[in-house]
Design a protein around this motif. Sequence first.
Motif, PDB file in Angstrom:
ATOM      1  N   PHE A  70      16.544  -4.849  43.078  1.00 37.28           N
ATOM      2  CA  PHE A  70      15.896  -3.579  43.413  1.00 37.28           C
ATOM      3  C   PHE A  70      16.812  -2.613  44.165  1.00 37.28           C
ATOM      4  O   PHE A  70      16.438  -1.479  44.429  1.00 37.28           O
ATOM      5  CB  PHE A  70      14.630  -3.861  44.238  1.00 37.28           C
ATOM      6  N   VAL A  71      18.015  -3.079  44.488  1.00 37.90           N
ATOM      7  CA  VAL A  71      18.955  -2.289  45.280  1.00 37.90           C
ATOM      8  C   VAL A  71      20.040  -1.717  44.368  1.00 37.90           C
ATOM      9  O   VAL A  71      20.588  -2.429  43.513  1.00 37.90           O
ATOM     10  CB  VAL A  71      19.590  -3.162  46.388  1.00 37.90           C
ATOM     11  N   ALA A  72      20.343  -0.433  44.561  1.00 34.27           N
ATOM     12  CA  ALA A  72      21.416   0.207  43.794  1.00 34.27           C
ATOM     13  C   ALA A  72      22.751  -0.452  44.123  1.00 34.27           C
ATOM     14  O   ALA A  72      22.949  -0.977  45.232  1.00 34.27           O
ATOM     15  CB  ALA A  72      21.464   1.694  44.120  1.00 34.27           C
ATOM     16  N   LEU A  93      16.018  -0.037  55.127  1.00 36.14           N
ATOM     17  CA  LEU A  93      16.036   0.923  54.025  1.00 36.14           C
ATOM     18  C   LEU A  93      17.392   0.846  53.338  1.00 36.14           C
ATOM     19  O   LEU A  93      18.435   1.006  53.982  1.00 36.14           O
ATOM     20  CB  LEU A  93      15.796   2.338  54.543  1.00 36.14           C
ATOM     21  N   LEU A  94      17.369   0.591  52.029  1.00 34.39           N
ATOM     22  CA  LEU A  94      18.584   0.456  51.226  1.00 34.39           C
ATOM     23  C   LEU A  94      18.491   1.376  50.021  1.00 34.39           C
ATOM     24  O   LEU A  94      17.383   1.670  49.537  1.00 34.39           O
ATOM     25  CB  LEU A  94      18.725  -0.990  50.745  1.00 34.39           C
ATOM     26  N   THR A 107       8.315   8.992  47.203  1.00 36.32           N
ATOM     27  CA  THR A 107       9.290  10.066  47.009  1.00 36.32           C
ATOM     28  C   THR A 107      10.614   9.770  47.693  1.00 36.32           C
ATOM     29  O   THR A 107      11.486  10.630  47.775  1.00 36.32           O
ATOM     30  CB  THR A 107       8.719  11.391  47.542  1.00 36.32           C
ATOM     31  N   HIS A 108      10.786   8.548  48.176  1.00 34.69           N
ATOM     32  CA  HIS A 108      11.975   8.175  48.950  1.00 34.69           C
ATOM     33  C   HIS A 108      13.131   7.759  48.039  1.00 34.69           C
ATOM     34  O   HIS A 108      12.924   7.200  46.971  1.00 34.69           O
ATOM     35  CB  HIS A 108      11.639   7.053  49.926  1.00 34.69           C
ATOM     36  N   LYS A 109      14.344   8.005  48.490  1.00 28.01           N
ATOM     37  CA  LYS A 109      15.545   7.629  47.742  1.00 28.01           C
ATOM     38  C   LYS A 109      16.032   6.228  48.111  1.00 28.01           C
ATOM     39  O   LYS A 109      17.027   5.749  47.588  1.00 28.01           O
ATOM     40  CB  LYS A 109      16.653   8.646  48.004  1.00 28.01           C
ATOM     41  N   LYS A 110      15.322   5.604  49.033  1.00 30.26           N
ATOM     42  CA  LYS A 110      15.680   4.248  49.462  1.00 30.26           C
ATOM     43  C   LYS A 110      14.464   3.354  49.337  1.00 30.26           C
ATOM     44  O   LYS A 110      13.331   3.821  49.317  1.00 30.26           O
ATOM     45  CB  LYS A 110      16.200   4.271  50.902  1.00 30.26           C
ATOM     46  N   GLU A 180      22.163   2.121  56.127  1.00 30.22           N
ATOM     47  CA  GLU A 180      23.399   2.896  55.990  1.00 30.22           C
ATOM     48  C   GLU A 180      23.710   3.691  57.254  1.00 30.22           C
ATOM     49  O   GLU A 180      24.825   3.662  57.763  1.00 30.22           O
ATOM     50  CB  GLU A 180      23.271   3.841  54.801  1.00 30.22           C
ATOM     51  N   THR A 181      22.711   4.389  57.791  1.00 33.36           N
ATOM     52  CA  THR A 181      22.941   5.297  58.921  1.00 33.36           C
ATOM     53  C   THR A 181      22.596   4.676  60.267  1.00 33.36           C
ATOM     54  O   THR A 181      22.924   5.241  61.299  1.00 33.36           O
ATOM     55  CB  THR A 181      22.093   6.569  58.768  1.00 33.36           C
ATOM     56  N   HIS A 182      21.898   3.538  60.260  1.00 38.50           N
ATOM     57  CA  HIS A 182      21.409   2.854  61.467  1.00 38.50           C
ATOM     58  C   HIS A 182      20.326   3.646  62.189  1.00 38.50           C
ATOM     59  O   HIS A 182      19.973   3.319  63.321  1.00 38.50           O
ATOM     60  CB  HIS A 182      22.553   2.514  62.429  1.00 38.50           C
ATOM     61  N   GLN A 183      19.798   4.684  61.549  1.00 40.89           N
ATOM     62  CA  GLN A 183      18.735   5.474  62.153  1.00 40.89           C
ATOM     63  C   GLN A 183      17.452   4.631  62.201  1.00 40.89           C
ATOM     64  O   GLN A 183      17.060   4.016  61.211  1.00 40.89           O
ATOM     65  CB  GLN A 183      18.477   6.746  61.349  1.00 40.89           C
TER      66      GLN A 183
END
Length: 188
Positions: A70-72, A93-94, A107-110, A180-183
């Motif tokens: 499921f992960v790009a 989130l990946l 609608t999320h890109k992750k 990715e961003t650690h947010q």
Amino acid sequence: MTYSDFKIRKAAEWINFYDGVIGYPTEAVYGFGCHPESEAALAHILDIKQRPWQKGMLLVASNIEQVIPFVATSGLDQLERLLEPKDYPVTWLLPVDSYVSPLLTGTHKKIAVRLSSHPTVQALCEHANSAIVSTSANRAGQLPLTQAHQVRAQFRLDLDQVVSGNVGGFAKPSAIIDAETHQVIRAY
């Protein structure tokens, strides 16, 4: 085979072969689940919850291999985040693979994924040989349910099976962190 093993195997059959939707205990609450590639089951969960598809749902898994489909490709190097030890559950989130249904991601890109330490979740994923969808067992805007009898009383006509068991010892839903961003999207 114990009765519990039988129920988990039966739930995995519903998920894998019949576009089934189940209720099951997670770390903090009961969840609704299905196979992440079943458009019919994803739509059914959204209907049960009366939840807009745009919000998306998350996946739980017992190991990283169940998450990989499921992960790009661009997110595969972030998978090690899922193994970072924490004192509480964390959903990461990946980047999502393009084939994954928007009914799952909204609608999320992750895509939101969590390696679960809950024994019932682990057993369900192992028997289904896949990550499974996880979203709280409740209608949108209502409190999530924490006991099997509550889920059966409210949703028995909507679910193919409710797997009995105790929720984990956590009082709040998982933290959500962008790998990715650690947010931190939702703190624990």
